[in-house]
Design a protein around this motif. Structure first.
Motif, short mmCIF file in Angstrom:
data_model
loop_
_atom_site.label_atom_id
_atom_site.label_comp_id
_atom_site.label_asym_id
_atom_site.label_seq_id
_atom_site.Cartn_x
_atom_site.Cartn_y
_atom_site.Cartn_z
N ALA A 37 0.83 -1.20 0.00
CA ALA A 37 0.00 0.00 0.00
C ALA A 37 0.87 1.26 0.00
O ALA A 37 2.03 1.23 0.42
CB ALA A 37 -0.90 0.01 1.23
N ALA A 38 0.29 2.35 -0.47
CA ALA A 38 0.97 3.64 -0.44
C ALA A 38 1.15 4.06 1.02
O ALA A 38 0.33 3.74 1.88
CB ALA A 38 0.15 4.68 -1.17
N LYS A 39 2.27 4.72 1.29
CA LYS A 39 2.52 5.16 2.67
C LYS A 39 3.42 6.38 2.67
O LYS A 39 3.97 6.77 1.65
CB LYS A 39 3.14 4.04 3.49
N ILE A 40 3.56 6.96 3.84
CA ILE A 40 4.43 8.11 4.02
C ILE A 40 5.70 7.63 4.71
O ILE A 40 5.65 7.03 5.79
CB ILE A 40 3.75 9.20 4.89
N GLY A 41 6.84 7.86 4.06
CA GLY A 41 8.12 7.53 4.65
C GLY A 41 8.84 8.80 5.05
O GLY A 41 8.33 9.90 4.86
N ARG A 42 10.03 8.64 5.62
CA ARG A 42 10.79 9.81 6.04
C ARG A 42 12.20 9.74 5.51
O ARG A 42 12.83 8.70 5.54
CB ARG A 42 10.84 9.92 7.56
N ASN A 43 12.69 10.88 5.01
CA ASN A 43 14.09 11.02 4.65
C ASN A 43 14.76 11.57 5.91
O ASN A 43 14.57 12.74 6.26
CB ASN A 43 14.24 11.97 3.47
N ILE A 44 15.54 10.74 6.58
CA ILE A 44 16.08 11.13 7.88
C ILE A 44 17.11 12.26 7.74
O ILE A 44 17.19 13.13 8.60
CB ILE A 44 16.74 9.95 8.59
N LYS A 45 17.89 12.25 6.67
CA LYS A 45 18.92 13.28 6.49
C LYS A 45 18.32 14.67 6.34
O LYS A 45 18.81 15.64 6.91
CB LYS A 45 19.79 12.97 5.27
N ASN A 70 15.03 15.31 6.99
CA ASN A 70 13.90 15.39 7.92
C ASN A 70 12.63 15.87 7.23
O ASN A 70 11.95 16.78 7.69
CB ASN A 70 14.24 16.28 9.12
N ILE A 71 12.33 15.22 6.08
CA ILE A 71 11.10 15.54 5.38
C ILE A 71 10.30 14.27 5.12
O ILE A 71 10.87 13.17 5.06
CB ILE A 71 11.37 16.26 4.03
N ALA A 72 9.00 14.41 4.99
CA ALA A 72 8.13 13.29 4.68
C ALA A 72 8.18 13.02 3.18
O ALA A 72 8.20 13.95 2.37
CB ALA A 72 6.70 13.57 5.12
N VAL A 73 8.19 11.74 2.81
CA VAL A 73 8.25 11.35 1.41
C VAL A 73 7.09 10.40 1.14
O VAL A 73 6.87 9.44 1.89
CB VAL A 73 9.59 10.63 1.10
N HIS A 74 6.36 10.66 0.07
CA HIS A 74 5.25 9.78 -0.32
C HIS A 74 5.81 8.57 -1.07
O HIS A 74 6.53 8.72 -2.06
CB HIS A 74 4.24 10.52 -1.19
N ILE A 75 5.51 7.38 -0.58
CA ILE A 75 5.91 6.15 -1.26
C ILE A 75 4.64 5.59 -1.91
O ILE A 75 3.70 5.22 -1.20
CB ILE A 75 6.51 5.13 -0.28
N PRO A 76 4.60 5.53 -3.24
CA PRO A 76 3.37 5.09 -3.91
C PRO A 76 3.12 3.59 -3.74
O PRO A 76 4.02 2.83 -3.37
CB PRO A 76 3.63 5.43 -5.38
#
Length: 106
Positions: free
Chosen positions: A56-64, A66-72
């Motif tokens: 399923a699509a989810k929201i991930g995080r780019n730790i470096k 510190n932004i939210a990334v949409h994973i389709p």
């Protein structure tokens, strides 16, 4: 075990030249990849199933950053072993557990 080891073992047990075994294995791998990439599953009775699973699509995080990334939503390949295959592996594990470990005696 690596692919070369598998080719050697099959060649020794069947008497088929290693080149022919390698070509057959490579063709099988290619067909599995092609079939799964087309969205079809492969069922091999007594061995298992090569299937695609939907994530399923989810929201991930780019730790470096510190932004939210949409994973389709996407599909991943998976293997589901047959009951006979699982039972065979479990049987082997129980035999290994019953045998004494030579490292434990020292």
């Amino acid at each position: 075990m690596r692919k070369a080891d598998l080719v050697n073992q099959i060649s020794e047990k069947t008497g088929i030249p290693k080149v022919d075994v390698l070509v057959t294995l490579e063709t099988m791998f290619k067909e599995v990849k092609d079939t799964l990439s087309q969205g079809e599953n492969i069922y091999i009775r007594g061995f298992g199933s090569f299937i695609t699973k939907k994530r399923a699509a989810k929201i991930g995080r780019n730790i470096k950053k510190n932004i939210a990334v949409h994973i389709p939503e996407h599909f991943i390949p998976a293997f589901k072993p047959a009951k006979e295959f699982v039972a065979e592996v479990k049987k082997l594990q129980s035999v290994k557990e019953d045998q004494p470990n030579p490292d434990d005696e020292m």
